[in-house]
Write an enzyme that holds these catalytic residues in place. Structure first.
Site, PDB file in Angstrom:
ATOM      1  N   GLU A   3       0.827  -1.208   0.000  1.00 13.71           N
ATOM      2  CA  GLU A   3       0.000   0.000   0.000  1.00 13.71           C
ATOM      3  C   GLU A   3       0.862   1.259   0.000  1.00 13.71           C
ATOM      4  O   GLU A   3       1.797   1.347   0.790  1.00 13.71           O
ATOM      5  CB  GLU A   3      -0.922  -0.002   1.232  1.00 13.71           C
ATOM      6  CG  GLU A   3      -1.988   1.069   1.157  1.00 13.71           C
ATOM      7  CD  GLU A   3      -3.011   0.970   2.281  1.00 13.71           C
ATOM      8  OE1 GLU A   3      -4.174   1.329   2.056  1.00 13.71           O
ATOM      9  OE2 GLU A   3      -2.642   0.542   3.392  1.00 13.71           O
ATOM     10  N   ALA A  40       0.177  -2.657  10.717  1.00 15.87           N
ATOM     11  CA  ALA A  40      -0.363  -3.875  10.129  1.00 15.87           C
ATOM     12  C   ALA A  40      -0.897  -3.550   8.741  1.00 15.87           C
ATOM     13  O   ALA A  40      -1.063  -2.389   8.378  1.00 15.87           O
ATOM     14  CB  ALA A  40      -1.472  -4.456  11.009  1.00 15.87           C
ATOM     15  N   MET A  41      -1.207  -4.610   7.977  1.00 15.71           N
ATOM     16  CA  MET A  41      -1.754  -4.432   6.628  1.00 15.71           C
ATOM     17  C   MET A  41      -2.768  -5.525   6.356  1.00 15.71           C
ATOM     18  O   MET A  41      -2.514  -6.705   6.627  1.00 15.71           O
ATOM     19  CB  MET A  41      -0.635  -4.479   5.586  1.00 15.71           C
ATOM     20  CG  MET A  41      -1.121  -4.258   4.163  1.00 15.71           C
ATOM     21  SD  MET A  41      -1.882  -2.621   3.951  1.00 15.71           S
ATOM     22  CE  MET A  41      -2.871  -2.914   2.501  1.00 15.71           C
ATOM     23  N   HIS A  75      -9.168  -4.298  13.729  1.00 17.09           N
ATOM     24  CA  HIS A  75      -9.125  -3.288  12.662  1.00 17.09           C
ATOM     25  C   HIS A  75      -8.846  -3.957  11.314  1.00 17.09           C
ATOM     26  O   HIS A  75      -9.567  -3.742  10.337  1.00 17.09           O
ATOM     27  CB  HIS A  75      -8.053  -2.260  13.008  1.00 17.09           C
ATOM     28  CG  HIS A  75      -7.749  -1.255  11.937  1.00 17.09           C
ATOM     29  ND1 HIS A  75      -7.945   0.093  12.102  1.00 17.09           N
ATOM     30  CD2 HIS A  75      -7.226  -1.388  10.683  1.00 17.09           C
ATOM     31  CE1 HIS A  75      -7.582   0.736  11.008  1.00 17.09           C
ATOM     32  NE2 HIS A  75      -7.135  -0.138  10.126  1.00 17.09           N
ATOM     33  N   GLU A  76      -7.795  -4.775  11.272  1.00 21.74           N
ATOM     34  CA  GLU A  76      -7.437  -5.424  10.005  1.00 21.74           C
ATOM     35  C   GLU A  76      -8.505  -6.423   9.581  1.00 21.74           C
ATOM     36  O   GLU A  76      -8.773  -6.585   8.390  1.00 21.74           O
ATOM     37  CB  GLU A  76      -6.072  -6.111  10.127  1.00 21.74           C
ATOM     38  CG  GLU A  76      -4.935  -5.206  10.560  1.00 21.74           C
ATOM     39  CD  GLU A  76      -4.791  -3.951   9.708  1.00 21.74           C
ATOM     40  OE1 GLU A  76      -5.082  -4.006   8.499  1.00 21.74           O
ATOM     41  OE2 GLU A  76      -4.396  -2.906  10.259  1.00 21.74           O
ATOM     42  N   HIS A  94     -11.309  -4.900   7.687  1.00 19.77           N
ATOM     43  CA  HIS A  94     -10.939  -4.629   6.297  1.00 19.77           C
ATOM     44  C   HIS A  94     -11.237  -5.808   5.367  1.00 19.77           C
ATOM     45  O   HIS A  94     -11.344  -5.616   4.150  1.00 19.77           O
ATOM     46  CB  HIS A  94      -9.447  -4.322   6.194  1.00 19.77           C
ATOM     47  CG  HIS A  94      -9.075  -2.907   6.463  1.00 19.77           C
ATOM     48  ND1 HIS A  94      -9.698  -1.846   5.860  1.00 19.77           N
ATOM     49  CD2 HIS A  94      -8.098  -2.373   7.255  1.00 19.77           C
ATOM     50  CE1 HIS A  94      -9.135  -0.713   6.271  1.00 19.77           C
ATOM     51  NE2 HIS A  94      -8.170  -1.005   7.115  1.00 19.77           N
TER      52      HIS A  94
END
Length: 619
Positions: free
Chosen positions: A127, A266-267, A299-300, A303
């Site tokens: 990203e 994180a991703m 959170h991840e 997504h």
């Protein structure tokens, strides 16, 4: 302008001309442990249709060896960032053989050598637009396609990607791992992780769906990996989102990999989420640290639906996917895990970050004008994440929680595996709530700055809430009184819509009146004279940690704005910080006191307050 800096305008033109049907990406990483090897072989085969006879692929690497268009080798036209394609048919198969470069910056394919045992680890991070550092591609989020990854790696290595392994076989000098094709997805959330990782496995089931879970880290950290705790949070989160989103988990399996030298927290790579290994605690950790890790995990996970299943068309809406995940991370923590006071940390860490950023000359509207990739890279800030999440929390209050989640469920069903803009979400929320959100969006998303709310007398026995920079708010007003034990507890709560600069409210008599109780909106709050006196005497008697956190936040904002004397704030902190049981609040107060002493007190007064604060901290 460098051709590496893709613009919104030109990618929109490409998106109108191109439809991508499939990628096959072959990576040869067998020589990665050799420090003399700077690059790796990468071959991308892309199937797509085109309404134009020419376009380009994106690639940032050492070299491009060959390009084949529909079975015919063509001359390589590569300028270091773009590979020009000409003579295209309507249906095309293009193969690009190239050499990529291992990264030491966390962009593209990062290579790390563990000083503990000399082992080599690889992981990707893309990203907003670094997949092109690993394979040739159409590098923009709105050209989704299924991906098949084919990776050759040393023997004994774990190789992980977005999908499960389809087959594995031995090859000269190592192993070849081929993964199942992914559902349609954007380039920037594809992922490959490879190395001699330690792996812990589990699974999660709901209804007729079973998801295999994996938790991985480098081998030398295996003794510190508390995988059971991570798996527990993961299962709790999957239960929460399955129930609230009404759409089955769409990515097959769910691996979480803790990687070294990560330049992010994180991703959200679907099925292969990467985290900084700072979350693998190598010593005693505080409750706040465990809460922070849980929040990031959730959170991840959010997504997987919002950002991965449904993805923004361009980086203008980066704020939306991050705000949604930030909000959901806190909400799921509170309602599905042991971290039931996660909103306290949200109010006094994330929101404090937003309040600070939003009062600097560099602030900008939540919806920024992202004309190119360089602008997108600059937009990962406190406005995008923290203010956006705060505004989203206000949106939930404004439309109502039931309407919000029903709108989200409709959004996922309508746009699954597609790309959207903000308007697509607002359309669904307007339909489920019955509220026209166009004016709300203009007031909250297209302006910068933070409103301030104060309570003022208005006529006999009346009060008005006065706001600067008038915006539409749905907020709560809480009134607190002392109980028989001497604690300050909420006796009265009303919800009110603010539209204008002044709004009349009917209140009861109480020692403490707290505007924005429950922290539903994004605004600085001032304490009225009576409430400030109560707080100055009895802040530690407020039993609810969120209410206490909102008071601490109000005091600090007033100090920063020079409406409360810094010495008065420091004195209150000296008195009440030793009794503060919430570590998120205590950490924030400690940082704020240090800033107040060093920046807001007269220079001559600082030594005395430093010593006094040191004594308080030591005590």
């Amino acid at each position: 302008m460098s051709t590496a800096n893709l613009t919104r305008a030109e990618t929109a033109i490409r998106a109108n001309a191109v439809r991508v049907h499939a990628y096959r990406v072959e990576l040869d990483l067998r020589d990665a442990p050799d420090p003399a090897t700077a690059g790796f072989a990468t071959t991308a085969t892309i199937e797509f249709t085109s309404t134009h006879g020419e376009t380009w692929l994106d690639f940032l690497g050492a070299s491009v060896e060959s390009v084949t268009v529909n079975g015919v080798p063509v001359a390589v036209a590569y300028d270091g960032a773009r590979i020009a394609l000409t003579g295209l048919a309507e249906d095309n198969v293009v193969t690009v053989a190239a050499t990529g470069e291992y990264s030491r910056s966390g962009e593209g394919l990062h290579r790390f050598v563990d000083p503990a045992d000399g082992q080599t680890y690889l992981y990707t991070q893309y990203e907003p637009a670094d997949a092109r550092r690993v394979f040739a591609c159409f590098e923009q989020p709105d050209l989704k396609a299924p991906f098949t990854f084919d990776v050759s790696a040393p023997d004994g290595w774990q190789v992980v990607s977005n999908q499960a392994v389809a087959h594995r076989n031995a090859v000269a000098g190592g192993q070849r791992v081929v993964f199942a094709p992914t559902p349609p997805m954007s380039t920037y959330i594809t992922a490959v992780v490879a190395g001699p990782c330690h792996r812990v496995e589990s699974s999660w089931s709901r209804d007729d769906l079973t998801v295999d879970l994996g938790v991985l880290c480098r081998a030398s950290l295996a003794q510190y990996l508390d995988a059971d705790a991570i798996v527990e949070i993961t299962k709790q989160g999957l239960d929460f989102f399955a129930e609230h989103f009404g759409y089955p988990y769409p990515w097959g399996k769910y691996d979480q990999v803790f990687v070294p030298e990560y330049n992010l927290g994180a991703m959200e790579n679907p099925g292969c989420v990467t985290f900084t290994e700072a979350y693998v605690f190598r010593g005693a950790a505080t409750a706040a640290q465990y809460q922070g890790r849980a929040n990031t995990i959730l959170h991840e996970m959010a997504h997987m639906w919002f950002g991965d299943l449904v993805t923004m068309k361009w980086w203008d809406d980066l704020w939306l996917k991050e705000s949604f995940a930030d909000y959901m991370g806190a909400l799921a923590s509170v309602e599905a895990t042991e971290f039931t006071d996660a909103w306290v940390a949200f109010a006094n860490r994330r929101k404090a970050w937003a309040y600070l950023q939003d009062q600097l000359p560099t602030t900008h509207p939540v919806v920024a004008d992202i004309v190119d990739l360089e602008a997108a890279k600059l937009n990962f800030d406190g406005i995008t994440y923290a203010k956006g999440a705060s505004v989203l929390k206000q949106l939930v209050a404004y439309v109502g929680r039931d309407a919000f989640f029903e709108g989200a469920r409709r959004y996922f069903r309508v746009h699954a595996f597609g790309n959207t803009t903000l308007d697509d979400l607002l359309t669904e929320l307007s339909a489920t709530s019955g509220r026209d959100l166009s004016s709300w969006a203009r007031a909250w998303l297209q302006t910068a700055g933070v409103s301030t709310l104060t309570l003022e007398p208005a006529g006999r026995d009346g009060h008005e809430i006065v706001q600067t920079s008038a915006r539409p708010h749905r907020l709560a007003v809480g009134q607190y009184d002392f109980d028989e034990s001497g604690n300050l507890v909420r006796r009265n709560r009303i919800e009110v819509d603010l539209e204008q600069r002044r709004t009349r409210v009917d209140l009861v008599d109480a020692p403490l009146t707290l505007l924005n109780d429950d922290d539903l909106t994004y605004a600085k709050v001032r304490l009225d004279t009576r409430s400030l006196t109560t707080v100055e005497d009895s802040l530690d008697r407020i039993t609810d940690p969120l209410a206490r956190g909102l008071v601490w936040s109000a005091l600090w904002n007033a100090t920063r704005d020079a409406e409360l004397l810094a010495a008065r704030y420091v004195t209150m902190a000296q008195r009440f910080a030793p009794a503060e049981s919430n570590l998120a609040l205590l950490g924030a107060v400690q940082a704020n006191v240090a800033a107040a002493i060093e920046h807001y007190l007269p220079a001559a007064a600082r030594p005395g307050y430093r010593h006094a604060w040191l004594d308080s901290a030591w005590a």
